[in-house]
Design a protein around this motif. Structure first.
Motif, PDB file in Angstrom:
ATOM      1  N   GLY A 183       0.970  -1.214  -0.174  1.00  0.00           N
ATOM      2  CA  GLY A 183       0.145   0.137  -0.174  1.00  0.00           C
ATOM      3  C   GLY A 183       0.863   1.074   0.099  1.00  0.00           C
ATOM      4  N   VAL A 184       1.637   0.888  -0.347  1.00  0.00           N
ATOM      5  CA  VAL A 184       3.002   2.250   0.050  1.00  0.00           C
ATOM      6  C   VAL A 184       3.640   2.462  -1.940  1.00  0.00           C
ATOM      7  N   PRO A 185       2.890   3.023  -2.918  1.00  0.00           N
ATOM      8  CA  PRO A 185       3.133   3.403  -3.854  1.00  0.00           C
ATOM      9  C   PRO A 185       4.709   4.028  -4.407  1.00  0.00           C
ATOM     10  N   ASP A 186       4.786   4.812  -3.367  1.00  0.00           N
ATOM     11  CA  ASP A 186       6.027   5.687  -3.441  1.00  0.00           C
ATOM     12  C   ASP A 186       5.612   5.914  -2.579  1.00  0.00           C
ATOM     13  N   TYR A 187       7.240   6.343  -1.988  1.00  0.00           N
ATOM     14  CA  TYR A 187       8.048   7.088  -1.480  1.00  0.00           C
ATOM     15  C   TYR A 187       9.764   7.446  -1.433  1.00  0.00           C
ATOM     16  N   ARG A 188       9.665   8.605  -0.579  1.00  0.00           N
ATOM     17  CA  ARG A 188      10.547   9.669  -1.010  1.00  0.00           C
ATOM     18  C   ARG A 188      11.997   8.824   0.474  1.00  0.00           C
ATOM     19  N   ARG A 189      12.825   9.800   0.260  1.00  0.00           N
ATOM     20  CA  ARG A 189      14.398   9.880   1.039  1.00  0.00           C
ATOM     21  C   ARG A 189      14.008  11.161   2.034  1.00  0.00           C
ATOM     22  N   GLN A 190      13.457  10.788   3.285  1.00  0.00           N
ATOM     23  CA  GLN A 190      13.905  12.019   3.974  1.00  0.00           C
ATOM     24  C   GLN A 190      15.571  12.529   4.643  1.00  0.00           C
ATOM     25  N   SER A 191      16.000  11.734   4.916  1.00  0.00           N
ATOM     26  CA  SER A 191      17.945  11.871   5.150  1.00  0.00           C
ATOM     27  C   SER A 191      17.820  10.816   4.622  1.00  0.00           C
ATOM     28  N   THR A 192      19.492  11.182   4.578  1.00  0.00           N
ATOM     29  CA  THR A 192      21.133  10.763   4.600  1.00  0.00           C
ATOM     30  C   THR A 192      21.968  10.940   5.417  1.00  0.00           C
ATOM     31  N   GLU A 219      23.708   6.608   5.954  1.00  0.00           N
ATOM     32  CA  GLU A 219      21.955   6.040   7.259  1.00  0.00           C
ATOM     33  C   GLU A 219      21.004   6.696   6.616  1.00  0.00           C
ATOM     34  N   ALA A 220      19.751   5.760   6.100  1.00  0.00           N
ATOM     35  CA  ALA A 220      18.589   6.624   5.169  1.00  0.00           C
ATOM     36  C   ALA A 220      17.879   6.177   5.779  1.00  0.00           C
ATOM     37  N   LEU A 221      16.442   6.704   5.861  1.00  0.00           N
ATOM     38  CA  LEU A 221      15.212   7.481   6.127  1.00  0.00           C
ATOM     39  C   LEU A 221      13.930   7.758   5.264  1.00  0.00           C
ATOM     40  N   ASN A 222      12.624   6.653   4.718  1.00  0.00           N
ATOM     41  CA  ASN A 222      12.498   7.161   2.947  1.00  0.00           C
ATOM     42  C   ASN A 222      11.420   7.004   4.242  1.00  0.00           C
ATOM     43  N   THR A 223       9.765   7.837   3.305  1.00  0.00           N
ATOM     44  CA  THR A 223       9.718   7.878   4.088  1.00  0.00           C
ATOM     45  C   THR A 223       7.863   8.074   3.567  1.00  0.00           C
ATOM     46  N   ASP A 224       6.244   7.360   3.843  1.00  0.00           N
ATOM     47  CA  ASP A 224       6.008   7.608   2.531  1.00  0.00           C
ATOM     48  C   ASP A 224       4.573   9.034   1.883  1.00  0.00           C
ATOM     49  N   PRO A 225       4.152   9.244   2.022  1.00  0.00           N
ATOM     50  CA  PRO A 225       3.702  10.546   0.983  1.00  0.00           C
ATOM     51  C   PRO A 225       3.106  11.003   2.476  1.00  0.00           C
ATOM     52  N   ALA A 226       2.508  10.738   3.077  1.00  0.00           N
ATOM     53  CA  ALA A 226       2.069  11.361   4.626  1.00  0.00           C
ATOM     54  C   ALA A 226       3.198  11.114   5.413  1.00  0.00           C
ATOM     55  N   GLY A 227       4.432  10.711   5.352  1.00  0.00           N
ATOM     56  CA  GLY A 227       5.889  11.808   6.289  1.00  0.00           C
ATOM     57  C   GLY A 227       5.749  10.777   7.460  1.00  0.00           C
ATOM     58  N   VAL A 228       5.429   9.445   7.206  1.00  0.00           N
ATOM     59  CA  VAL A 228       5.553   8.093   7.629  1.00  0.00           C
ATOM     60  C   VAL A 228       6.430   7.519   7.785  1.00  0.00           C
ATOM     61  N   PRO A 229       7.473   7.212   8.584  1.00  0.00           N
ATOM     62  CA  PRO A 229       8.942   6.217   7.863  1.00  0.00           C
ATOM     63  C   PRO A 229       8.083   4.977   7.933  1.00  0.00           C
ATOM     64  N   VAL A 230       8.636   4.424   6.842  1.00  0.00           N
ATOM     65  CA  VAL A 230       8.638   3.246   6.148  1.00  0.00           C
ATOM     66  C   VAL A 230      10.152   2.249   6.505  1.00  0.00           C
ATOM     67  N   ASP A 231      11.179   2.956   5.899  1.00  0.00           N
ATOM     68  CA  ASP A 231      12.309   1.806   5.820  1.00  0.00           C
ATOM     69  C   ASP A 231      13.608   2.638   6.437  1.00  0.00           C
ATOM     70  N   TRP A 232      14.178   2.080   7.707  1.00  0.00           N
ATOM     71  CA  TRP A 232      15.332   2.905   7.654  1.00  0.00           C
ATOM     72  C   TRP A 232      16.291   1.717   7.624  1.00  0.00           C
ATOM     73  N   THR A 233      17.679   2.700   6.877  1.00  0.00           N
ATOM     74  CA  THR A 233      18.606   1.758   5.979  1.00  0.00           C
ATOM     75  C   THR A 233      19.096   2.207   6.695  1.00  0.00           C
ATOM     76  N   LEU A 234      20.469   1.087   7.073  1.00  0.00           N
ATOM     77  CA  LEU A 234      22.145   1.260   6.699  1.00  0.00           C
ATOM     78  C   LEU A 234      22.287   0.535   5.090  1.00  0.00           C
ATOM     79  N   VAL A 235      23.020   0.878   4.348  1.00  0.00           N
ATOM     80  CA  VAL A 235      23.697   0.683   3.423  1.00  0.00           C
ATOM     81  C   VAL A 235      25.213   0.644   3.399  1.00  0.00           C
ATOM     82  N   CYS A 236      25.895  -0.597   3.042  1.00  0.00           N
ATOM     83  CA  CYS A 236      27.243  -0.191   2.791  1.00  0.00           C
ATOM     84  C   CYS A 236      27.825  -0.257   1.549  1.00  0.00           C
TER      85      CYS A 236
END
Length: 248
Positions: A183-192, A219-236
């Motif tokens: 149910g999250v067709p789009d998401y945006r990078r909130q911070s890196t 360290e990245a945080l992605n949020t849904d269109p409403a600004g609710v966090p959906v994915d906190w990611t740690l990428v190497c």
């Protein structure tokens, strides 16, 4: 097939220049002259040892020098290769691995390594704005471009909202597709947040690189269109293969 060097310069013993440095210079000369192409595997340590009549420690020191300078890359269990061009990886409001790689005419592949339910530690809880100890789904995914290991990501999704991710990722290793199925067709990078360090043994193994070569950590945080966090990611990211480009 016998591996050979394109040029065969004699080593000057006792001339004041270390043997390993002379070997490194000879290998670099072949690469600079185009006799060794990007991505091409170099002769094995055994072949180089016989060719230059030195011990393996001397050859290994020469390869370490070339790797530290970014001229070659060493993959654990596979050998040394001439370094390819560094890939630009833009970080912006819509960061999508497959889209970024395909725009550069490369094949993008994601491999799911592990999916597990864990309690959120302090770092994950802060990122997702949930209580510490709340259950999250952790997904380990390896990202490749043209068969080269570029990044190892640990994604964290709050439960129970994203419980259906397990089934979706079993069918296709795409985070974007899996989120859409939830149910999250789009998401945006909130911070890196970007740092650098040496890799852990597991990170080095999956990225096929030496533990002496650094990784770029995001360290990245992605949020849904409403600004609710959906994915906190740690990428190497393998620092020798990826250059992060921050887009505003």
């Amino acid at each position: 097939m016998v591996e050979t060097l394109m040029t065969k310069p004699a080593l000057a013993r006792g001339g004041g220049v270390a043997l390993w440095r002379q070997i490194a210079t000879a290998l670099e000369a072949d690469i600079s002259a185009g006799k060794r192409q990007p991505g091409e595997r170099l002769p094995t340590e055994a072949v180089l040892t016989e060719r230059f009549a030195v011990n393996r420690h001397t050859v290994r020191r020469a390869l370490e020098e070339l790797e530290a300078r970014g001229i070659i890359r060493v993959e654990q269990g596979r050998g040394a290769f001439v370094a390819e061009d560094v890939l630009d990886y833009p970080l912006g409001p819509r960061t999508r691995f497959s889209e970024i790689i395909r725009r550069q005419n490369r094949e993008a592949v994601g491999r799911i390594l592990k999916i597990e339910e864990i309690p959120a530690d302090a770092q994950v809880a802060a990122g997702l704005c949930i209580r510490r100890g709340k259950p999250v789904l952790r997904v380990a995914r390896l990202c490749l471009a043209n068969g080269r290991q570029l990044a190892l990501g640990l994604h964290h999704f709050p439960l129970p909202r994203f419980a259906a991710l397990v089934q979706s990722l079993a069918q296709q290793a795409s985070i974007t597709v899996a989120l859409a199925a939830c149910g999250v067709p789009d998401y945006r990078r909130q911070s890196t947040r970007i740092t650098a360090r040496l890799p852990s043994p597991e990170e080095a193994k999956h990225l096929l690189q030496s533990r002496s070569r650094p990784v770029i950590v995001a360290e990245a945080l992605n949020t849904d269109p409403a600004g609710v966090p959906v994915d906190w990611t740690l990428v190497c990211y393998a620092a020798a293969r990826v250059q992060l480009v921050v887009e505003s």
